[in-house]
Design a protein around this motif. Structure first.
Motif, PDB file in Angstrom:
ATOM      1  N   CYS A  92       0.761  -1.067  -0.087  1.00  0.00           N
ATOM      2  CA  CYS A  92      -0.171  -0.093   0.064  1.00  0.00           C
ATOM      3  C   CYS A  92       0.863   1.281  -0.255  1.00  0.00           C
ATOM      4  CB  CYS A  92      -0.979  -0.150   1.055  1.00  0.00           C
ATOM      5  SG  CYS A  92      -1.951   1.384   1.170  1.00  0.00           S
ATOM      6  N   GLU A  93       1.938   1.290   0.680  1.00  0.00           N
ATOM      7  CA  GLU A  93       2.802   2.450   0.938  1.00  0.00           C
ATOM      8  C   GLU A  93       3.546   2.628  -0.477  1.00  0.00           C
ATOM      9  OE1 GLU A  93       5.168   1.641   4.319  1.00  0.00           O
ATOM     10  OE2 GLU A  93       3.486   2.437   5.693  1.00  0.00           O
ATOM     11  N   ALA A  94       4.013   1.349  -1.035  1.00  0.00           N
ATOM     12  CA  ALA A  94       4.665   1.481  -2.397  1.00  0.00           C
ATOM     13  C   ALA A  94       3.509   2.147  -3.476  1.00  0.00           C
ATOM     14  CB  ALA A  94       5.116   0.134  -2.715  1.00  0.00           C
ATOM     15  N   HIS A  95       2.449   1.860  -3.390  1.00  0.00           N
ATOM     16  CA  HIS A  95       1.449   2.331  -4.243  1.00  0.00           C
ATOM     17  C   HIS A  95       1.293   3.741  -3.949  1.00  0.00           C
ATOM     18  CE1 HIS A  95      -2.519   2.819  -6.287  1.00  0.00           C
ATOM     19  NE2 HIS A  95      -2.164   2.178  -6.884  1.00  0.00           N
ATOM     20  N   THR A  96       1.084   4.008  -2.690  1.00  0.00           N
ATOM     21  CA  THR A  96       1.015   5.772  -2.444  1.00  0.00           C
ATOM     22  C   THR A  96       2.146   6.437  -2.881  1.00  0.00           C
ATOM     23  OG1 THR A  96      -0.415   4.895  -0.544  1.00  0.00           O
ATOM     24  CG2 THR A  96       0.567   7.240  -0.390  1.00  0.00           C
ATOM     25  N   SER A  97       3.491   5.959  -2.583  1.00  0.00           N
ATOM     26  CA  SER A  97       4.385   6.511  -3.330  1.00  0.00           C
ATOM     27  C   SER A  97       4.521   6.821  -4.711  1.00  0.00           C
ATOM     28  CB  SER A  97       5.660   6.023  -2.636  1.00  0.00           C
ATOM     29  OG  SER A  97       5.831   4.962  -3.276  1.00  0.00           O
ATOM     30  N   ALA A  98       4.135   5.676  -5.298  1.00  0.00           N
ATOM     31  CA  ALA A  98       4.278   5.764  -6.736  1.00  0.00           C
ATOM     32  C   ALA A  98       3.103   6.746  -7.275  1.00  0.00           C
ATOM     33  CB  ALA A  98       3.490   4.492  -7.377  1.00  0.00           C
ATOM     34  N   LEU A  99       1.862   6.824  -6.631  1.00  0.00           N
ATOM     35  CA  LEU A  99       0.782   7.732  -6.900  1.00  0.00           C
ATOM     36  C   LEU A  99       1.447   9.169  -6.792  1.00  0.00           C
ATOM     37  CD1 LEU A  99      -2.531   6.554  -5.145  1.00  0.00           C
ATOM     38  CD2 LEU A  99      -1.944   6.784  -7.795  1.00  0.00           C
ATOM     39  N   GLU A 100       2.089   9.450  -5.774  1.00  0.00           N
ATOM     40  CA  GLU A 100       2.646  10.743  -5.657  1.00  0.00           C
ATOM     41  C   GLU A 100       3.790  11.145  -6.541  1.00  0.00           C
ATOM     42  OE1 GLU A 100       3.339  14.295  -3.762  1.00  0.00           O
ATOM     43  OE2 GLU A 100       1.825  12.813  -3.120  1.00  0.00           O
ATOM     44  N   ALA A 101       4.503  10.019  -7.024  1.00  0.00           N
ATOM     45  CA  ALA A 101       5.433  10.276  -8.131  1.00  0.00           C
ATOM     46  C   ALA A 101       4.972  10.544  -9.566  1.00  0.00           C
ATOM     47  CB  ALA A 101       6.523   9.215  -8.092  1.00  0.00           C
ATOM     48  N   ARG A 108      -4.629   9.136 -18.886  1.00  0.00           N
ATOM     49  CA  ARG A 108      -4.573   7.866 -18.116  1.00  0.00           C
ATOM     50  C   ARG A 108      -3.530   6.884 -18.440  1.00  0.00           C
ATOM     51  NH1 ARG A 108      -9.202   6.159 -15.541  1.00  0.00           N
ATOM     52  NH2 ARG A 108     -10.470   7.634 -16.858  1.00  0.00           N
ATOM     53  N   ALA A 109      -3.190   6.938 -19.934  1.00  0.00           N
ATOM     54  CA  ALA A 109      -2.121   6.035 -20.307  1.00  0.00           C
ATOM     55  C   ALA A 109      -0.836   6.349 -19.714  1.00  0.00           C
ATOM     56  CB  ALA A 109      -2.385   6.015 -21.798  1.00  0.00           C
ATOM     57  N   GLU A 110      -0.435   7.800 -19.723  1.00  0.00           N
ATOM     58  CA  GLU A 110       0.635   7.970 -19.194  1.00  0.00           C
ATOM     59  C   GLU A 110       0.815   7.734 -17.685  1.00  0.00           C
ATOM     60  OE1 GLU A 110       0.593  12.291 -19.786  1.00  0.00           O
ATOM     61  OE2 GLU A 110       1.604  12.082 -21.816  1.00  0.00           O
ATOM     62  N   HIS A 111      -0.365   8.008 -16.788  1.00  0.00           N
ATOM     63  CA  HIS A 111      -0.378   7.705 -15.479  1.00  0.00           C
ATOM     64  C   HIS A 111      -0.119   6.135 -15.358  1.00  0.00           C
ATOM     65  CE1 HIS A 111      -1.441   8.359 -11.467  1.00  0.00           C
ATOM     66  NE2 HIS A 111      -2.112   7.199 -11.671  1.00  0.00           N
ATOM     67  N   ARG A 112      -0.889   5.386 -16.102  1.00  0.00           N
ATOM     68  CA  ARG A 112      -0.761   3.868 -15.996  1.00  0.00           C
ATOM     69  C   ARG A 112       0.852   3.370 -16.148  1.00  0.00           C
ATOM     70  NH1 ARG A 112      -6.142   1.327 -18.523  1.00  0.00           N
ATOM     71  NH2 ARG A 112      -7.636   1.877 -16.686  1.00  0.00           N
ATOM     72  N   LYS A 113       1.366   3.968 -17.156  1.00  0.00           N
ATOM     73  CA  LYS A 113       2.490   3.607 -17.389  1.00  0.00           C
ATOM     74  C   LYS A 113       3.530   3.953 -16.378  1.00  0.00           C
ATOM     75  CE  LYS A 113       4.049   3.691 -21.610  1.00  0.00           C
ATOM     76  NZ  LYS A 113       4.507   4.092 -23.211  1.00  0.00           N
ATOM     77  N   CYS A 114       3.495   5.147 -15.923  1.00  0.00           N
ATOM     78  CA  CYS A 114       4.487   5.720 -15.009  1.00  0.00           C
ATOM     79  C   CYS A 114       4.117   4.953 -13.502  1.00  0.00           C
ATOM     80  CB  CYS A 114       3.926   7.121 -14.551  1.00  0.00           C
ATOM     81  SG  CYS A 114       4.767   7.799 -13.078  1.00  0.00           S
ATOM     82  N   ILE A 115       2.819   4.391 -13.115  1.00  0.00           N
ATOM     83  CA  ILE A 115       2.714   3.934 -11.931  1.00  0.00           C
ATOM     84  C   ILE A 115       3.278   2.360 -11.993  1.00  0.00           C
ATOM     85  CG2 ILE A 115       0.699   2.473 -10.554  1.00  0.00           C
ATOM     86  CD1 ILE A 115       0.759   5.429  -9.886  1.00  0.00           C
ATOM     87  N   ALA A 116       2.923   1.755 -13.010  1.00  0.00           N
ATOM     88  CA  ALA A 116       3.717   0.431 -13.619  1.00  0.00           C
ATOM     89  C   ALA A 116       5.238   0.366 -13.286  1.00  0.00           C
ATOM     90  CB  ALA A 116       3.478  -0.149 -14.868  1.00  0.00           C
ATOM     91  N   GLY A 117       5.921   1.676 -14.008  1.00  0.00           N
ATOM     92  CA  GLY A 117       7.330   1.677 -13.731  1.00  0.00           C
ATOM     93  C   GLY A 117       7.745   1.895 -12.555  1.00  0.00           C
ATOM     94  N   GLN A 118       6.943   2.897 -11.571  1.00  0.00           N
ATOM     95  CA  GLN A 118       7.445   3.069 -10.226  1.00  0.00           C
ATOM     96  C   GLN A 118       7.203   1.655  -9.461  1.00  0.00           C
ATOM     97  OE1 GLN A 118       8.187   5.756  -8.639  1.00  0.00           O
ATOM     98  NE2 GLN A 118       8.518   6.837 -10.972  1.00  0.00           N
ATOM     99  N   LEU A 119       6.238   0.927  -9.408  1.00  0.00           N
ATOM    100  CA  LEU A 119       6.010  -0.084  -8.696  1.00  0.00           C
ATOM    101  C   LEU A 119       7.127  -1.224  -9.293  1.00  0.00           C
ATOM    102  CD1 LEU A 119       2.148  -0.434  -8.621  1.00  0.00           C
ATOM    103  CD2 LEU A 119       3.488   0.051  -6.795  1.00  0.00           C
ATOM    104  N   GLN A 120       7.286  -1.335 -10.383  1.00  0.00           N
ATOM    105  CA  GLN A 120       8.348  -2.342 -10.810  1.00  0.00           C
ATOM    106  C   GLN A 120       9.959  -1.864 -10.161  1.00  0.00           C
ATOM    107  OE1 GLN A 120       8.993  -2.509 -15.244  1.00  0.00           O
ATOM    108  NE2 GLN A 120       8.715  -4.748 -14.888  1.00  0.00           N
ATOM    109  N   ALA A 121      10.055  -0.841 -10.353  1.00  0.00           N
ATOM    110  CA  ALA A 121      11.305  -0.150  -9.704  1.00  0.00           C
ATOM    111  C   ALA A 121      11.462  -0.546  -8.086  1.00  0.00           C
ATOM    112  CB  ALA A 121      11.568   1.217  -9.987  1.00  0.00           C
ATOM    113  N   GLN A 122      10.308  -0.443  -7.443  1.00  0.00           N
ATOM    114  CA  GLN A 122      10.273  -0.588  -5.958  1.00  0.00           C
ATOM    115  C   GLN A 122      10.206  -2.204  -5.505  1.00  0.00           C
ATOM    116  OE1 GLN A 122       6.943   1.776  -4.707  1.00  0.00           O
ATOM    117  NE2 GLN A 122       7.803   3.673  -5.132  1.00  0.00           N
ATOM    118  N   ALA A 123       9.672  -2.891  -6.602  1.00  0.00           N
ATOM    119  CA  ALA A 123       9.720  -4.320  -6.362  1.00  0.00           C
ATOM    120  C   ALA A 123      11.008  -4.785  -5.816  1.00  0.00           C
ATOM    121  CB  ALA A 123       9.108  -5.150  -7.466  1.00  0.00           C
ATOM    122  N   PRO A 124      11.164  -5.836  -4.877  1.00  0.00           N
ATOM    123  CA  PRO A 124      12.291  -6.621  -4.766  1.00  0.00           C
ATOM    124  C   PRO A 124      12.849  -7.468  -5.794  1.00  0.00           C
ATOM    125  CG  PRO A 124      10.406  -7.658  -3.258  1.00  0.00           C
ATOM    126  CD  PRO A 124      10.059  -6.150  -4.107  1.00  0.00           C
TER     127      PRO A 124
END
Length: 127
Positions: A92-101, A108-124
């Motif tokens: 949840c915190e990873a998703h919140t920080s991705a939303l902030e970034a 919507r397409a740019e936002h989804r791509k950005c979120i996916a990139g942020q979450l992928q970068a934060q994933a272990p």
């Protein structure tokens, strides 16, 4: 001599039968569309504006003029969740920080791509 007379008469009648300038303006082409049946009224209105703006152009100029980007629907990014009640607080915190970034993305397409990139970068990383 008779042949020359026939040819001259043929050209004279052909020239008289040609349409006037007023009739030439109504040639087949692109006309504004009726937006009443469209689901996306903004897109239809934008196309009608482009058709009107590009009516004097031909061939490649017309194609280039008509290839304007379509207007995008208004997009508001989702609000962050309350992570205090989440089952997986880390995610949840990873998703919140991705939303902030990604809050500055306009579509919507740019936002989804950005979120996916942020979450992928934060994933272990897996070994």
């Amino acid at each position: 001599m008779l042949l020359a007379g026939v040819i001259a008469a043929t050209f004279a009648t052909t020239a008289a039968a040609m349409p006037a300038a007023a009739a030439v303006e109504q040639v087949p082409g692109v006309y504004p569309m009726d937006c009443a049946k469209w689901k996306d009224k903004a897109r239809c209105a934008a196309l009608n504006r482009d058709i009107k703006a590009c009516k004097d152009k031909t061939d490649d100029e017309w194609r280039e003029c008509m290839r304007q980007p379509a207007p995008t629907a208004k997009f508001t990014p989702p609000k962050p969740r309350d992570c205090s009640t989440a089952r997986n607080k880390e995610r949840c915190e990873a998703h919140t920080s991705a939303l902030e970034a990604c809050k500055d993305k306009l579509t919507r397409a740019e936002h989804r791509k950005c979120i996916a990139g942020q979450l992928q970068a934060q994933a272990p990383k897996k070994n």
